[in-house]
Design a protein around this motif. Structure first.
Motif, PDB file in Angstrom:
ATOM      1  N   ARG A  80       0.643  -0.995   0.189  1.00 12.76           N
ATOM      2  CA  ARG A  80       0.082   0.083  -0.100  1.00 12.76           C
ATOM      3  C   ARG A  80       0.299   1.422  -0.093  1.00 12.76           C
ATOM      4  O   ARG A  80       1.820   1.294   0.589  1.00 12.76           O
ATOM      5  CB  ARG A  80      -0.889   0.333   1.244  1.00 12.76           C
ATOM      6  CG  ARG A  80      -1.343  -0.752   1.024  1.00 12.76           C
ATOM      7  CD  ARG A  80      -2.994  -1.083   0.558  1.00 12.76           C
ATOM      8  NE  ARG A  80      -4.140   0.056   0.230  1.00 12.76           N
ATOM      9  CZ  ARG A  80      -4.808   0.863  -0.513  1.00 12.76           C
ATOM     10  NH1 ARG A  80      -4.789   0.380  -1.624  1.00 12.76           N
ATOM     11  NH2 ARG A  80      -5.304   1.619  -0.550  1.00 12.76           N
ATOM     12  N   ILE A 117       1.067   4.945   0.335  1.00 15.19           N
ATOM     13  CA  ILE A 117       1.082   6.206   0.958  1.00 15.19           C
ATOM     14  C   ILE A 117       2.052   7.376   0.943  1.00 15.19           C
ATOM     15  O   ILE A 117       3.120   7.371   1.487  1.00 15.19           O
ATOM     16  CB  ILE A 117       0.210   6.119   3.062  1.00 15.19           C
ATOM     17  CG1 ILE A 117      -0.518   4.743   2.945  1.00 15.19           C
ATOM     18  CG2 ILE A 117      -0.030   6.999   2.990  1.00 15.19           C
ATOM     19  CD1 ILE A 117      -0.245   4.677   4.207  1.00 15.19           C
ATOM     20  N   VAL A 155       4.490  -1.478   3.458  1.00 14.60           N
ATOM     21  CA  VAL A 155       3.801  -0.089   2.697  1.00 14.60           C
ATOM     22  C   VAL A 155       4.673   0.169   2.220  1.00 14.60           C
ATOM     23  O   VAL A 155       6.142   0.196   2.927  1.00 14.60           O
ATOM     24  CB  VAL A 155       3.202   0.211   4.734  1.00 14.60           C
ATOM     25  CG1 VAL A 155       3.136   1.730   4.249  1.00 14.60           C
ATOM     26  CG2 VAL A 155       2.381  -0.761   5.658  1.00 14.60           C
ATOM     27  N   LEU A 186       5.693   4.509   2.265  1.00 13.35           N
ATOM     28  CA  LEU A 186       5.564   5.928   2.491  1.00 13.35           C
ATOM     29  C   LEU A 186       6.099   6.432   1.410  1.00 13.35           C
ATOM     30  O   LEU A 186       8.181   6.913   1.890  1.00 13.35           O
ATOM     31  CB  LEU A 186       5.714   6.223   3.845  1.00 13.35           C
ATOM     32  CG  LEU A 186       4.713   5.259   5.019  1.00 13.35           C
ATOM     33  CD1 LEU A 186       5.195   5.807   6.904  1.00 13.35           C
ATOM     34  CD2 LEU A 186       3.803   5.107   5.253  1.00 13.35           C
ATOM     35  N   ALA A 226       0.393   7.140  -5.297  1.00 11.78           N
ATOM     36  CA  ALA A 226      -0.012   6.747  -4.053  1.00 11.78           C
ATOM     37  C   ALA A 226      -1.172   5.872  -4.238  1.00 11.78           C
ATOM     38  O   ALA A 226      -2.264   6.588  -5.357  1.00 11.78           O
ATOM     39  CB  ALA A 226       0.418   7.671  -3.068  1.00 11.78           C
ATOM     40  N   HIS A 227      -2.113   5.476  -3.197  1.00  9.93           N
ATOM     41  CA  HIS A 227      -3.141   4.798  -3.221  1.00  9.93           C
ATOM     42  C   HIS A 227      -3.883   5.518  -2.186  1.00  9.93           C
ATOM     43  O   HIS A 227      -5.024   5.833  -2.816  1.00  9.93           O
ATOM     44  CB  HIS A 227      -3.172   3.601  -2.542  1.00  9.93           C
ATOM     45  CG  HIS A 227      -2.775   2.361  -3.034  1.00  9.93           C
ATOM     46  ND1 HIS A 227      -0.958   1.778  -3.260  1.00  9.93           N
ATOM     47  CD2 HIS A 227      -3.218   1.739  -4.343  1.00  9.93           C
ATOM     48  CE1 HIS A 227      -1.052   0.779  -3.294  1.00  9.93           C
ATOM     49  NE2 HIS A 227      -1.809   1.009  -4.253  1.00  9.93           N
ATOM     50  N   GLU A 228      -3.356   6.079  -1.647  1.00  7.80           N
ATOM     51  CA  GLU A 228      -3.788   6.787  -0.248  1.00  7.80           C
ATOM     52  C   GLU A 228      -2.644   8.331  -0.175  1.00  7.80           C
ATOM     53  O   GLU A 228      -1.186   8.143   0.049  1.00  7.80           O
ATOM     54  CB  GLU A 228      -3.904   6.555   0.948  1.00  7.80           C
ATOM     55  CG  GLU A 228      -4.798   5.960   1.376  1.00  7.80           C
ATOM     56  CD  GLU A 228      -6.125   5.565   1.226  1.00  7.80           C
ATOM     57  OE1 GLU A 228      -6.722   7.181   1.094  1.00  7.80           O
ATOM     58  OE2 GLU A 228      -7.128   5.041   1.597  1.00  7.80           O
ATOM     59  N   LEU A 272      -1.941  11.655   3.150  1.00 11.15           N
ATOM     60  CA  LEU A 272      -1.977  12.173   4.210  1.00 11.15           C
ATOM     61  C   LEU A 272      -1.490  13.085   4.550  1.00 11.15           C
ATOM     62  O   LEU A 272      -0.175  13.525   4.265  1.00 11.15           O
ATOM     63  CB  LEU A 272      -1.550  10.352   5.010  1.00 11.15           C
ATOM     64  CG  LEU A 272      -1.197  11.177   6.223  1.00 11.15           C
ATOM     65  CD1 LEU A 272      -2.618  11.190   7.130  1.00 11.15           C
ATOM     66  CD2 LEU A 272      -0.298  10.256   7.210  1.00 11.15           C
ATOM     67  N   VAL A 296      -4.215   4.313  10.405  1.00  9.80           N
ATOM     68  CA  VAL A 296      -4.072   3.790   8.946  1.00  9.80           C
ATOM     69  C   VAL A 296      -3.739   2.511   8.896  1.00  9.80           C
ATOM     70  O   VAL A 296      -4.208   2.031   8.027  1.00  9.80           O
ATOM     71  CB  VAL A 296      -2.057   4.267   9.110  1.00  9.80           C
ATOM     72  CG1 VAL A 296      -2.005   3.862   7.886  1.00  9.80           C
ATOM     73  CG2 VAL A 296      -2.196   6.190   9.185  1.00  9.80           C
ATOM     74  N   MET A 319      -6.723   2.749   6.216  1.00  9.52           N
ATOM     75  CA  MET A 319      -5.448   2.852   4.528  1.00  9.52           C
ATOM     76  C   MET A 319      -4.504   2.023   4.256  1.00  9.52           C
ATOM     77  O   MET A 319      -4.650   1.724   3.703  1.00  9.52           O
ATOM     78  CB  MET A 319      -4.815   3.960   4.993  1.00  9.52           C
ATOM     79  CG  MET A 319      -5.737   5.336   5.424  1.00  9.52           C
ATOM     80  SD  MET A 319      -4.030   6.843   6.043  1.00  9.52           S
ATOM     81  CE  MET A 319      -3.613   7.338   4.540  1.00  9.52           C
TER      82      MET A 319
END
Length: 295
Positions: free
Chosen positions: A33, A35, A145, A147, A165-167, A169, A278, A282
């Motif tokens: 994932r 982020i 993950v 970041l 990014a998928h998400e 922040l 998260v 997420m």
């Protein structure tokens, strides 16, 4: 299986190279994932959040990579007190292999550091774009993950990093300048990247509940002036506050991770809560891939 890639990695010495596994075929989909941790304004604690969130997620059993995506003004190495022999700059220029640039940080997570002051990476050239895509495509399958510690603002390099990014922040502080720039960044993500929601953490919050109130105020402005591709307002989702805490400054000045040095202080406990949020909201895989939160 080597430590860098095992589900429950041990922690080798900080700065030690994290050996890569067997080469990943170019057709392998990204498993991690991704982020993007970004901000409208610099100096709001974005890199602090990235590093300490990585430590908190690693403690929860996730294989985490922090990629310093601030290609021109990188400072993740300073925050972590690391002195890498190989950086992303060396990889981009063909002076080193990607596997040699991935190292272990204090806290057990992996990092890929960028060289600081590289003017040639302050704009998005086709070469930078292709090299960055190759890095993400190669490394993502090896972690749970990733970041992306992006630069601040809405430059083409920042927006390209965020687009992977998928998400998203976004980190902001209660100061008016930070919130104004956060709004500008969110507006661009809605209009240019067609994102339907962005998640927000408020750093240096003075009182409990301040972040949720600030997020609500920004949401009201977004409701009035920013419409997404679907015709609905952009959703700004509050995921946590990190309180103003003198321990943060002490850790930053000592170049130490707050989660390791003072895990019981209010800011560290807030980061642990953020990691829990998260993890629960997420890290759920999405079939659409990066940018999937635009639906």
């Amino acid at each position: 299986m080597n430590d860098a890639l095992s589900p429950n990695p041990t922690t080798p010495p900080a700065g030690a190279a994290a050996p890569a596994s067997a080469s990943v075929p170019s057709t392998t989909p990204a498993n991690a994932r991704i982020i993007a941790i970004t901000s409208g304004k610099g100096g709001v604690g974005k890199t602090f959040v990235s590093a300490n969130l990585a430590a908190a997620l690693t403690r929860r059993g996730h294989r985490v990579l922090v990629l310093d995506a601030d290609l021109g003004l990188a400072n993740l190495d300073v925050v972590l007190n690391l002195h890498p022999k190989v950086t992303l700059h060396d990889v981009f220029t063909g002076k080193a292999q990607l596997e040699d640039a991935v190292i272990k940080a204090p806290g057990g997570f992996s990092v890929l550091l960028a060289g600081s002051g590289m003017v040639e990476y302050s704009r998005l050239t086709p070469e930078v774009r292709n090299e960055f895509l190759n890095v993400i495509h190669t490394l993502a399958p090896r972690f749970d993950v990733v970041l992306l510690d992006t630069g601040a603002g809405i430059s083409d390099v920042v927006l390209f990093s965020v687009s992977l990014a998928h998400e998203v922040l976004i980190v902001a502080t209660p100061e008016p300048t930070s919130l104004t720039d956060a709004y500008a960044a969110i507006k661009v993500l809605a209009t240019q990247q067609k994102r339907q929601h962005v998640r927000m953490v408020v750093n240096q919050a003075a009182r409990p509940g301040d972040g949720r109130a600030i997020t609500g105020q920004l949401q009201q402005v977004l409701d009035r002036f920013v419409t997404t591709d679907t015709g609905r307002p952009m959703r700004l989702i509050h995921v946590g506050d990190i309180p103003a805490d003198t321990s943060v400054r002490d850790a930053v000045m000592r170049r130490q991770l707050l989660m390791l040095q003072m895990p019981g202080c209010p800011a560290a406990l807030a980061v642990a809560q953020l990691a829990n949020k998260v993890e629960s909201t997420m890290l759920t895989p999405s079939p659409e891939g990066p940018g999937a939160n635009r639906s």
